[in-house]
Design a protein around this motif. Structure first.
Motif, short mmCIF file in Angstrom:
data_model
loop_
_atom_site.label_atom_id
_atom_site.label_comp_id
_atom_site.label_asym_id
_atom_site.label_seq_id
_atom_site.Cartn_x
_atom_site.Cartn_y
_atom_site.Cartn_z
N ASN A 22 0.80 -1.32 0.05
CA ASN A 22 -0.09 -0.06 -0.17
C ASN A 22 0.87 1.42 0.05
N GLY A 25 -1.50 3.97 -0.69
CA GLY A 25 -2.67 4.08 0.09
C GLY A 25 -3.62 2.90 -0.28
N ASP A 33 -11.71 0.72 3.19
CA ASP A 33 -11.39 1.39 4.54
C ASP A 33 -10.55 0.32 5.30
N THR A 35 -9.19 2.10 8.39
CA THR A 35 -8.95 2.82 9.33
C THR A 35 -9.33 2.09 10.55
N CYS A 44 -5.26 -2.23 8.90
CA CYS A 44 -4.15 -2.70 8.05
C CYS A 44 -3.22 -3.54 8.86
N TYR A 95 -0.78 6.59 6.18
CA TYR A 95 -1.86 6.38 7.10
C TYR A 95 -3.16 6.47 6.21
N GLN A 96 -4.34 6.47 6.64
CA GLN A 96 -5.67 6.60 6.22
C GLN A 96 -6.43 7.07 7.18
N GLN A 118 -0.53 13.46 -0.59
CA GLN A 118 -1.74 12.89 0.26
C GLN A 118 -2.99 13.13 -0.83
N TYR A 128 -12.34 9.70 2.33
CA TYR A 128 -10.93 9.20 3.21
C TYR A 128 -9.81 9.93 2.62
N GLU A 130 -5.61 10.05 2.88
CA GLU A 130 -4.73 8.91 2.56
C GLU A 130 -3.36 9.49 1.97
N HIS A 131 -2.17 8.89 2.16
CA HIS A 131 -1.05 8.83 1.48
C HIS A 131 -0.99 8.42 0.14
N ALA A 158 -8.42 6.74 12.31
CA ALA A 158 -7.14 6.75 11.47
C ALA A 158 -6.42 5.64 11.90
#
Length: 278
Positions: A22, A25, A33, A35, A44, A95-96, A118, A128, A130-131, A158
């Motif tokens: 990922n 993301g 999702d 998170t 994750c 992150y997300q 992002q 959402y 995310e990176h 998050a």
């Protein structure tokens, strides 16, 4: 025929590495999702793990540079996610995050234009952040406009990763957290600051009892520890008179149904909220 099979396996392996790491993301790569929210397909940490970075994840809603625990409807804020490794030197971070209404788990407010590195995507009618690539910075910020009046409590969810950067899921360290934000009914509430204390709740998830540990320079303030449901209703309330640098209090959760709850610690002026699972 053998060359075709070999090519297929090579492509399959490459796709697996992209999806599992990922690097850009989980929302874009997996369409899901991650998170840990009530509507997520899973955390994750189900794929990433075994790392030794032992990270923590902090969520803050910033009014300028000031963290708040209540939002003014329609006002612009910044969602900040910070991932801190307790050991080792990660090769990067990801992150997300999403902001949902506590009542209906629908999107709460609007995420704004994403900074470089992002993105904002929509999944199931919810936004959402995310990176887009592995980040060298451990702090992510995204503009957010609060929802309309009458929305009530909203929750920020998050998940983050401190990764070794080798493109695989091994030796990465996942972490997640959530933050509850009430709707301000006055100007005073909207500027309410976060309590300057470290709050730990364990075990989490809890079966019968949850111990709340509060650590910080609290200046002998009286503290109130509230247990709330996801709608923000107080289920239990206890007080601590003249707390020490490190104080503890126990909450009885054995009669509560399984689900998510919030532990809120306040000195009457400042508040801090952490999540609790039963």
């Amino acid at each position: 025929m053998k060359k075709s099979v070999l090519l297929f396996c090579t492509l399959l392996s490459a796709v697996w590495i992209v999806l599992s790491s990922n690097a850009s993301g989980a929302g874009r790569e997996q369409g899901t999702d991650r998170t840990g929210s009530p509507v997520s397909a899973g955390f994750c940490g189900e794929c990433h793990g075994t790392g030794n970075y032992d990270p923590t994840l902090e969520i803050a809603i910033l009014d300028g540079t000031t963290p708040v625990t209540a939002y003014a409807p329609g006002k612009k804020y910044t969602v900040q996610v910070k991932i801190t490794a307790a050991s080792g030197t990660p090769g990067g971070y990801g992150y997300q995050a999403t902001v949902l209404e506590a009542k209906a788990q629908a999107q709460a407010g609007v995420l704004g234009a994403a900074p470089s590195g992002q993105r904002v995507i929509t999944l199931g009618g919810r936004q959402y952040a995310e990176h887009t690539r592995r980040a060298t910075s451990n702090v992510f910020e995204m503009p957010w406009t609060a929802p309309a009046a009458g929305t009530g409590t909203v929750n920020v969810y998050a998940a983050g990763l401190a990764v070794n950067g080798d493109g695989s899921t091994g030796n990465d360290s996942p972490v997640k957290n959530s933050l509850s934000l009430i709707e301000a009914t006055s100007t005073g509430l909207s500027s309410n600051k976060i309590l300057a204390a470290q709050i730990k709740v364990y075990p989490n998830p809890a079966l019968e009892f949850a111990r709340v540990e509060i650590e910080g320079n609290l200046e002998n303030d009286q503290l109130w520890v509230n247990l709330l449901d996801v709608q923000g209703r107080i289920l239990q309330s206890k007080s601590l008179q003249q707390p020490n640098q490190r104080s503890q209090i126990e909450l009885d959760v054995k009669t509560l149904p399984k689900g998510q709850y919030w532990v809120q610690v306040s000195n009457g002026k400042r508040t801090k909220t952490v999540s609790l699972l039963k």
